[in-house]
Design a protein around this motif. Structure first.
Motif, short mmCIF file in Angstrom:
data_model
loop_
_atom_site.label_atom_id
_atom_site.label_comp_id
_atom_site.label_asym_id
_atom_site.label_seq_id
_atom_site.Cartn_x
_atom_site.Cartn_y
_atom_site.Cartn_z
N THR A 18 1.36 -1.61 -0.14
CA THR A 18 -0.39 0.07 0.37
C THR A 18 0.47 1.27 0.41
O THR A 18 0.51 1.83 -0.79
N SER A 19 2.02 1.45 0.55
CA SER A 19 2.58 2.01 0.32
C SER A 19 4.46 2.01 0.74
O SER A 19 4.85 1.99 1.78
N ARG A 22 7.80 -2.97 2.49
CA ARG A 22 7.76 -3.12 3.57
C ARG A 22 8.55 -5.08 3.93
O ARG A 22 8.07 -5.90 3.37
N SER A 114 6.53 2.64 8.69
CA SER A 114 5.91 3.51 9.30
C SER A 114 5.06 2.78 10.56
O SER A 114 6.02 2.87 11.60
N HIS A 115 4.12 1.72 10.83
CA HIS A 115 3.82 1.77 12.56
C HIS A 115 3.77 0.60 12.85
O HIS A 115 3.79 0.57 14.32
N LYS A 127 9.96 4.01 1.68
CA LYS A 127 8.90 4.29 0.65
C LYS A 127 9.86 5.75 -0.34
O LYS A 127 10.41 6.34 0.00
N ASP A 278 2.37 8.08 14.53
CA ASP A 278 3.04 6.81 14.49
C ASP A 278 4.77 6.97 13.95
O ASP A 278 5.53 7.90 14.28
N ASP A 282 2.72 10.43 9.86
CA ASP A 282 1.54 10.83 8.66
C ASP A 282 0.64 9.69 9.54
O ASP A 282 -0.94 10.20 9.06
N ARG A 283 0.35 9.76 10.22
CA ARG A 283 -0.78 8.78 11.03
C ARG A 283 -1.53 10.13 12.55
O ARG A 283 -0.14 10.86 13.36
N THR A 346 -7.77 2.47 -1.20
CA THR A 346 -6.85 2.19 0.10
C THR A 346 -5.88 3.12 -0.51
O THR A 346 -4.93 2.38 -1.31
N GLY A 347 -5.00 3.68 -0.17
CA GLY A 347 -3.61 3.81 -0.11
C GLY A 347 -3.59 5.91 -1.05
O GLY A 347 -4.24 6.51 -1.55
N TRP A 348 -2.53 6.28 0.28
CA TRP A 348 -3.30 8.55 -0.21
C TRP A 348 -1.97 8.46 -1.77
O TRP A 348 -2.47 9.81 -1.94
N SER A 367 -7.75 4.30 8.05
CA SER A 367 -6.06 4.29 9.29
C SER A 367 -5.27 5.53 9.90
O SER A 367 -4.22 4.90 9.13
N LYS A 378 -0.34 11.90 4.11
CA LYS A 378 -1.37 12.28 5.33
C LYS A 378 -0.33 13.27 6.64
O LYS A 378 1.28 12.84 5.86
N GLY A 485 -2.48 -4.09 2.42
CA GLY A 485 -0.31 -4.01 1.67
C GLY A 485 -0.24 -3.61 2.50
O GLY A 485 1.11 -2.96 1.97
N ARG A 494 -9.72 -7.29 6.46
CA ARG A 494 -9.78 -6.64 6.81
C ARG A 494 -11.02 -6.50 6.81
O ARG A 494 -11.29 -6.60 5.14
#
Ligand code: G16
Length: 538
Positions: A18-19, A22, A114-115, A127, A278, A282-283, A346-348, A367, A378, A485, A494
Motif C-alpha cells: 500500500t505504501s 515493507r 510506518s506504524h 517509501k 505513528d 503521517d498518522r 486505499t493508499g494515499w 487508517s 497524510k 498491503g 480487513r
C-alpha cells in the motif's frame, strides 16, 4: 571517489505494498544487496533530472543509518549532484513531502515501515516519493517491481559514511551531500496553515498532551507544541526517537497507544486534547476527555468545521475525498456543504491527482490518516493542529464538537475487524470466492450494491481494479473486505463495518456486532481461514 559496478541477483519479493516496500528487518539484513537492488531499480525507472535535489531520510528506526549511508553512495554513483539528508537521518513522511515541494527536489527515499514495530526483529521499509511530494503512483511502483525482477548490477561509490549528527555540506567532485534540519521548514509550513497566536492563548488555560511514541514526531512536536505554542515539555510524551521505538508499537490507535488512551479515559483527565502519531509521523489519533474520535469521524468533523481554520478561510473547501473503506460521515458533510466527495482506493497515492487538479483540498482514511492540500502525504501533526485550532476558535470541548456533529449529521457507527497472520492462499481464495456470492438483505434492508471496487481516476482516466469488495445496504449500512498491503508476515484480511443511525449515543459494539456476524458468515471466514473472530478490532 571511485564508482563500482556490483553484480547482483534479482529478488522475487520486492513488490511494494500500500505504501512502499515493507519487510522484516532480517530480510534486509540477511539477503545480500537486498536494499541496493531496490534503490537502484527505482533510480533506473524514474526518469528525472539528477541535478535537482534528491532527499533522503527516515523515521529513526534500526537499520536507518545503514540504509541512508548506502543510498547516498548509490545516488552519488548514479550521478545525483545535489543530495540532501535529514540531520540524524530524521525526516518524517509529511516533512519529506513538504521538503520536496519546498526545495524543488526530484524525488526522495524515506526509510520507514510506518506504524510497524522496529528493531532487529521488527520491520524496515522504503517509501519512494516523487517531485510533487506524492507517494510513487501505481505505474511507478509496478515498473520498479518489474525492474527488481531483472536487475543484475548496481552502482556504488567507495565513499565513507557521512556524519549525520551535524548540519554540514560535503563535496564529492561536482556533487554535494548536505545534512539539513528538516524540522524548521515544516514548522514554518504549519505556521502558515494555523492561527498560532490564538492556539497559544487557548493553551494557557487548556492542556494538550501528545504522545510521539519514541518515533519521528518527537522533534517536530517539541518545536511546534513546546517552543511555538508554550505546551509544557512534560506533556510531550516519549519525545526522543529511538531505534526500537522504545520496544513499543508506534501505531496511534486505542489498543497500541493505550497509555495515552487511558489518560484520556481517566475520570481525572485534565487535558482538553490528547493525540498520538505513528512511526513516520503521517498518522494521528485524536482524543478528548473521555472520548476517542475515530479517524473517519475526525475527517468529517474537520471538514464540517473547516471554516474555523485559517487555511480554509482563504481557500474554501472545494471538494473532499476518503478511501473506500472510510466511513461515509464525510459524504454527509460534503452533501450539506454542496461540495464534491470522492471515494478512492486505499493508499494515499490515489488522492494526489485529485489534490493536484484542485478538485479536493481535504482527504483522509480510516487508517488514522488525514491531510490537506499543503503537501501530498497524510500529516499527523497537521491533523492535531486542525483540532487544536477548532477548539481554540469555538471554545468547545472535543466531546461537544463530536456530539453536536452527530446530532446534526447522524452517526456513522464504525469498526474495523482485522484477521491477522492468515495463510496467504486461503485469504486470497476467500476474496476470490466473493464474486460468486449473492446477498439479498441485512436486517430487512435490501442490498443496493455489491462487488469489487474499481477506481477510475477522474483526472487521467487511469484504472485501479480489485480494490476491495463492497456490500452496500443503501444509506443504512455497508461492509468492505480487502487484504492489507502493509503487513510483513502472512496475510491480513480487513473487514470494515459501518452502520448509520440518527441516534448518536448507542454503544458501538451493540450497533456493529450484528452486521459483523452477518459479514463474517457471508465471507465464510471460518471455512476459508479456520478462524471465527478477528485478532484485532479497531
Ligand atoms: C499506508 C498508506 C495509507 C493506507 C494504509 C492502509 O499507511 O499510506 O494510505 O491507508 O497503508 O494500510 P493497509 O493496506 O494495511 O490497510 P502507512 O501509514 O502504513 O504508510
Amino acid at each position: 571517489m571511485k564508482i563500482q559496478t556490483v553484480s547482483t541477483v534479482p529478488y522475487q519479493d520486492q513488490h511494494p505494498g500500500t505504501s512502499g516496500l515493507r519487510k522484516k528487518t532480517t530480510v534486509f539484513e540477511e539477503n545480500q544487496h537486498y536494499l541496493e537492488n531496490f534503490i537502484q531499480s527505482n533510480i533506473n525507472i524514474i526518469k528525472i533530472d539528477r541535478s535537482r535535489p534528491l532527499v533522503i531520510g527516515g523515521d529513526g528506526r534500526y537499520y536507518n543509518n545503514r540504509a541512508i549511508q548506502q543510498t547516498i553512495r548509490i545516488a552519488l554513483a548514479n550521478g545525483f549532484t545535489d543530495i540532501r539528508v535529514g540531520q540524524y537521518g530524521f525526516v518524517s513522511t509529511p516533512a519529506m513531502s513538504h521538503l520536496i515541494r519546498h526545495i524543488g527536489a526530484s524525488m526522495s527515499f524515506i526509510f520507514s515501515a510506518s506504524h510497524n514495530p522496529a528493531g532487529k526483529n521488527g520491520d524496515v521499509g522504503v517509501k519512494v516519493n516523487l517531485s510533487n511530494g506524492e507517494p510513487a503512483p501505481l505505474e511507478i511502483t509496478e515498473a520498479a517491481f518489474a525492474e527488481t525482477l531483472k536487475i543484475t548490477t548496481y552502482l556504488i561509490t567507495d565513499t565513507d559514511d557521512i556524519d549525520l549528527s551535524v548540519c554540514a555540506d560535503y563535496q564529492f567532485g561536482e556533487a554535494s551531500v548536505r545534512v539539513i534540519d528538516s524540522v524548521s521548514d515544516y514548522v514554518g509550513l504549519m505556521k502558515c496553515q494555523f492561527d498560532f497566536d490564538l492556539m497559544r492563548n487557548y493553551l494557557k488555560d487548556n492542556l494538550l498532551c501528545f504522545d510521539a511514541m519514541h518515533a519521528i514526531t518527537g522533534p517536530y512536536a517539541k518545536a511546534i507544541f513546546v517552543d511555538a505554542l508554550g505546551v509544557p515539555d512534560e506533556y510531550i510524551l516519549n519525545a526522543t526517537p529511538l531505534p526500537d521505538f522504545g520496544g513499543g508499537h508506534p501505531d496511534p490507535s486505542p489498543k497500541t497507544a493505550k497509555h495515552i488512551y487511558d489518560i484520556a479515559q481517566a475520570d481525572d483527565c485534565s487535558f482538553a486534547l490528547l493525540a498520538a502519531s505513528d512511526g513516520d509521523g503521517d498518522r494521528n489519533m485524536i482524543l478528548g476527555k473521555g472520548i476517542f474520535i475515530n479517524p473517519s469521524d475526525s475527517l468529517a468533523m474537520i471538514a464540517a468545521n473547516a471554516e474555523y481554520l485559517p487555511h480554509y478561510q482563504s481557500h474554501p473547501l472545494k471538494g473532499v475525498a476518503r478511501s473506500l473503506p472510510t466511513s461515509r460521515a464525510l459524504d454527509a458533510v460534503a452533501s450539506q456543504k454542496g461540495i464534491d466527495c470522492y471515494a478512492t482506493p486505499t493508499g494515499w497515492k490515489f488522492f494526489c491527482n485529485l489534490l493536484d487538479s484542485g478538485r479536493i483540498s481535504l482527504c483522509g482514511e480510516e487508517s488514522f490518516g488525514t491531510s490537506g492540500n499543503h503537501i501530498r502525504e497524510k500529516d499527523g501533526i497537521w491533523a492535531v493542529l486542525c483540532w487544536l485550532n477548532i477548539l481554540a476558535v469555538t471554545g468547545k470541548s472535543v466531546a461537544q464538537i463530536a456530539c453536536e456533529h452527530w446530532q446534526t449529521y447522524g452517526r456513522h457507527y464504525y469498526s474495523r475487524y482485522d484477521f491477522e497472520g492468515l495463510d496467504t492462499s486461503a485469504a486470497t481464495a476467500l476474496l476470490q470466492s466473493l464474486d460468486n456470492k449473492s446477498i439479498a438483505a441485512f436486517n430487512g434492508v435490501s442490498v443496493t450494491h455489491s462487488g469489487q471496487f474499481t477506481y477510475v481516476d477522474p483526472t487521467d482516466g487511469s484504472v485501479a481494479e480489485n480494490q476491495g469488495f463492497e456490500v452496500v445496504f443503501g444509506e443504512k449500512a455497508r461492509f468492505i473486505i480487502r487484504l492489507s498491503g502493509t503487513g510483513t508476515s502472512g496475510a491480513t484480511l480487513r473487514l470494515y463495518l459501518e452502520v448509520f443511525d440518527k441516534c448518536s449515543d448507542l454503544a458501538i459494539p451493540t450497533v456493529i456486532e450484528p452486521l459483523a456476524q452477518f459479514a463474517m458468515q457471508f465471507m465464510e471466514i471460518a471455512r476459508y481461514c479456520d478462524i471465527d473472530y478477528p485478532s484485532n478490532i479497531v
